[in-house]
Each structure stands twice: as structure tokens, then as C-alpha cells.
Design a protein around this motif. Sequence first.
Motif, short mmCIF file in Angstrom:
data_model
loop_
_atom_site.label_atom_id
_atom_site.label_comp_id
_atom_site.label_asym_id
_atom_site.label_seq_id
_atom_site.Cartn_x
_atom_site.Cartn_y
_atom_site.Cartn_z
N VAL A 145 0.81 -1.12 -0.11
CA VAL A 145 0.01 -0.02 0.14
C VAL A 145 0.91 1.15 0.02
O VAL A 145 2.03 1.28 0.32
CB VAL A 145 -0.73 -0.06 1.15
N ASP A 146 0.36 2.43 -0.43
CA ASP A 146 1.06 3.51 -0.34
C ASP A 146 1.14 4.06 1.02
O ASP A 146 1.99 5.10 1.12
CB ASP A 146 0.34 4.54 -1.36
N ALA A 147 0.09 3.85 1.76
CA ALA A 147 0.07 4.40 3.33
C ALA A 147 -0.93 3.85 4.17
O ALA A 147 -1.99 2.95 3.52
CB ALA A 147 0.03 5.74 3.22
N VAL A 148 -0.94 3.53 5.37
CA VAL A 148 -1.97 3.21 6.39
C VAL A 148 -2.35 4.31 7.26
O VAL A 148 -1.75 5.09 7.76
CB VAL A 148 -1.20 2.00 7.14
N LEU A 149 -3.73 4.40 7.07
CA LEU A 149 -4.39 5.35 8.07
C LEU A 149 -4.92 4.69 8.98
O LEU A 149 -5.82 3.52 9.00
CB LEU A 149 -5.48 6.18 7.17
N VAL A 150 -4.63 5.44 10.29
CA VAL A 150 -4.90 4.63 11.69
C VAL A 150 -6.10 5.84 12.11
O VAL A 150 -5.59 6.69 12.79
CB VAL A 150 -3.80 4.19 12.49
N THR A 151 -7.51 5.33 12.06
CA THR A 151 -8.22 6.33 12.56
C THR A 151 -8.87 6.29 13.97
O THR A 151 -10.05 6.42 14.25
CB THR A 151 -9.54 6.41 11.43
N GLY A 152 -8.09 6.36 14.86
CA GLY A 152 -8.04 6.87 16.40
C GLY A 152 -8.44 5.32 17.20
O GLY A 152 -8.49 4.38 16.92
N ASP A 153 -8.49 5.77 18.38
CA ASP A 153 -8.39 4.66 19.55
C ASP A 153 -7.44 3.72 19.35
O ASP A 153 -7.64 2.69 19.30
CB ASP A 153 -9.78 4.18 19.65
N ILE A 154 -6.41 4.47 19.28
CA ILE A 154 -4.83 3.39 19.16
C ILE A 154 -4.79 2.91 20.43
O ILE A 154 -4.55 1.80 20.59
CB ILE A 154 -3.90 4.57 18.65
N ALA A 155 -4.83 3.70 21.54
CA ALA A 155 -4.58 3.14 22.78
C ALA A 155 -5.90 2.96 23.53
O ALA A 155 -7.05 3.67 23.26
CB ALA A 155 -3.77 3.99 23.77
N ARG A 169 -2.55 16.88 11.15
CA ARG A 169 -1.20 16.60 10.27
C ARG A 169 -1.69 16.60 8.79
O ARG A 169 -2.85 15.94 8.36
CB ARG A 169 -0.67 15.36 10.63
N LEU A 170 -0.91 17.31 7.96
CA LEU A 170 -1.12 17.09 6.46
C LEU A 170 0.05 16.08 5.92
O LEU A 170 1.17 16.03 6.36
CB LEU A 170 -1.21 18.35 5.90
N HIS A 171 -0.37 14.94 5.27
CA HIS A 171 0.55 14.14 4.72
C HIS A 171 0.03 14.21 3.08
O HIS A 171 -0.98 14.18 2.53
CB HIS A 171 0.18 12.87 5.27
N HIS A 172 1.34 14.24 2.23
CA HIS A 172 1.26 14.00 0.92
C HIS A 172 1.72 12.61 0.59
O HIS A 172 2.69 12.10 0.67
CB HIS A 172 1.95 15.08 0.11
N ILE A 173 0.66 11.90 0.04
CA ILE A 173 0.69 10.49 -0.41
C ILE A 173 0.60 10.55 -2.01
O ILE A 173 -0.54 10.42 -2.33
CB ILE A 173 -0.22 9.42 0.46
N THR A 177 -5.23 18.97 -6.64
CA THR A 177 -4.71 17.90 -5.73
C THR A 177 -5.84 17.40 -5.10
O THR A 177 -6.60 18.03 -4.28
CB THR A 177 -4.00 18.51 -4.67
N PRO A 178 -6.28 16.19 -5.54
CA PRO A 178 -7.24 15.53 -4.42
C PRO A 178 -6.87 15.35 -3.16
O PRO A 178 -5.90 15.11 -2.75
CB PRO A 178 -7.38 13.81 -5.08
N ALA A 179 -7.99 15.56 -2.21
CA ALA A 179 -7.71 15.38 -0.56
C ALA A 179 -8.71 14.46 -0.02
O ALA A 179 -9.91 14.19 -0.49
CB ALA A 179 -7.72 16.84 -0.08
N LEU A 180 -8.37 13.75 1.02
CA LEU A 180 -8.88 13.07 1.97
C LEU A 180 -8.98 13.66 3.26
O LEU A 180 -7.92 13.91 3.67
CB LEU A 180 -8.46 11.58 1.94
N VAL A 181 -10.02 13.48 3.91
CA VAL A 181 -10.26 14.23 5.36
C VAL A 181 -10.47 13.03 6.05
O VAL A 181 -11.57 12.44 6.12
CB VAL A 181 -11.11 15.46 5.51
N ALA A 182 -9.67 12.95 7.22
CA ALA A 182 -9.88 11.53 8.13
C ALA A 182 -9.95 12.27 9.52
O ALA A 182 -9.06 13.15 10.00
CB ALA A 182 -8.67 10.55 8.06
N PHE A 183 -10.94 11.56 10.28
CA PHE A 183 -10.94 11.69 11.82
C PHE A 183 -11.79 10.74 12.49
O PHE A 183 -12.19 9.73 11.80
CB PHE A 183 -11.43 13.09 12.20
N HIS A 184 -12.04 10.77 13.64
CA HIS A 184 -12.31 9.52 14.45
C HIS A 184 -14.10 9.33 14.45
O HIS A 184 -14.58 7.99 13.85
CB HIS A 184 -11.94 9.56 15.83
N GLN A 185 -14.72 10.30 15.07
CA GLN A 185 -16.14 9.90 14.95
C GLN A 185 -17.01 10.41 13.81
O GLN A 185 -16.93 11.42 13.53
CB GLN A 185 -16.86 10.88 16.37
#
Length: 247
Positions: A37-47, A97-101, A140-148
Motif C-alpha cells: 500500500v502507499d500508506a496506512v491510515l489509523v483513525t483513532g482509539d489507538i490506545a 497533520r497534513l500528509h502528501h501521499i 490535488t485530491p484530498a481526503l479528510v480523516a478523523f475519528h467520530q
Amino acid sequence: MTVLLAQISDLHLDGSERATRRAERVMDHLRALPHPVDAVLVTGDIADHGEEAEYEQAARILAAPFPVLTCPGNHDVRPAYRKALLGEAPDHGPINRLHHISGTAVLMCDSTIPGRDEGRLDAQTLDWLDTTLGGLPRDTPALVAFHQPPVELHHPLPDSGMLEQPGRLAALLESHPQVVAVLTGHAHTAAASTFAARPLIVGPAVTWTLRMPWEGDRPADRDQPPGIAFHVLGDDRRLTTHYRVVL
């Protein structure tokens, strides 16, 4: 250019053998893919408890030869998250955080309200989103990610802790047509809906899976294997999502 992203969510690492084993299984699966994969997104409640030791464990488990992008969830604690997972000075402010993938902008946002299950994109985060998206080239296409999730999922458990004041985010997205989709976690169920005229994709959980009301009275299915969402973003800016479980 086609971009391949994996999304995992809700690891709830607590030092237990069960949580550790499930998270390791998922990351082992991702690292072993014949086409990475180009990247992995982890959308919260890691701990699970927001302790430094849990983030130190997360850092070890999430280590990979590809970028791993994270955002906090309601179980996460910002100072410990910053120190032990990000290697930064402890701070109580939102973690955005902004990431360019591969030509795609991925905005990992902090929707947490310390001490509460509900989420909210506060004024600082909304300003950051608006400024960051406004600074991107229009193509530039964008994706917005958060938890709830910002919409109801028709189960009382996640719906009691969804994103508050979602209209503020919807109004912001109207000004930024390059946002292709919104990605969230929190609900412990793979789901798809729409928000602000865009796809809303809810990633499955690693720790346990939500039973919907028509599936039985007990909400937590702890026997279901951990899940992964694979997002494919094509040149036409169409997002296609495939869900998998890791046996």
C-alpha cells in the motif's frame, strides 16, 4: 495516478495478549502484501487508556516500510500520544497533520473532546482544515480523516458519540471541492454513507466488531476477525473501497 491506502481503526491497545495479537496480525498482513500500500491510515482509539506504555507498544506494532498516518480517538490522550507515538513534546492541543501521499493530500484531524466520547472539530481544527485545504493546488485530491462519524449509523452505541455540529464541517467542505471523501472510525463496524455530497467511509475495528440491532442484543462481537478497509483513488478521483478481514 492510482493511490492505494489501507485504513485500520480502533486498536484499543491495552497491553493484553488479545489486543496485541489482533493488531500484530493486521500489520503483519499489510506488510506481507505482494503489492504494498502507499500508506496506512489509523483513525483513532489507538490506545485503550491513553497511557504512554500503550503508545510505545503501538509505535512498535505500527512500524512499517510504508507511511503510517494516525489521528486520535476518544480513548486517546493527547500528551501521551504526542510523546510516545509521535516523539514530540507533550501538549494538550489538537493533533492535526497534513500528509502528501502519491499526489493525494491526506488530512488527519483531531475530533476528540478530552474526557468525552462525542467528537467535535473545534475552531482551531476547522481553521487549520480551511487554511490547509485552501493552500493546496486545486487539482490535488484530498481526503479528510478523523475519528467520530458525522452521521447516524443506526445503532445507539456509536450514535450516542458521533461528531457534534457536523454542519460546520459540511459548510467548510462546500468551499473545497478537491475533498474526495471523508474517512472515520469509532463505530467498530464497516459502513458507507454520504456526507456533504461526498462518500463517507467508516473503517472497521481491529479490536471487536459492532453487532447491529438486527443481529442480536449484545453489541460487541469479539469473535469476528479484525477488519481492514482498502481505498483505491483513481485518476478520475473516484474512491473505491474494499473491506477485508484478517483471519
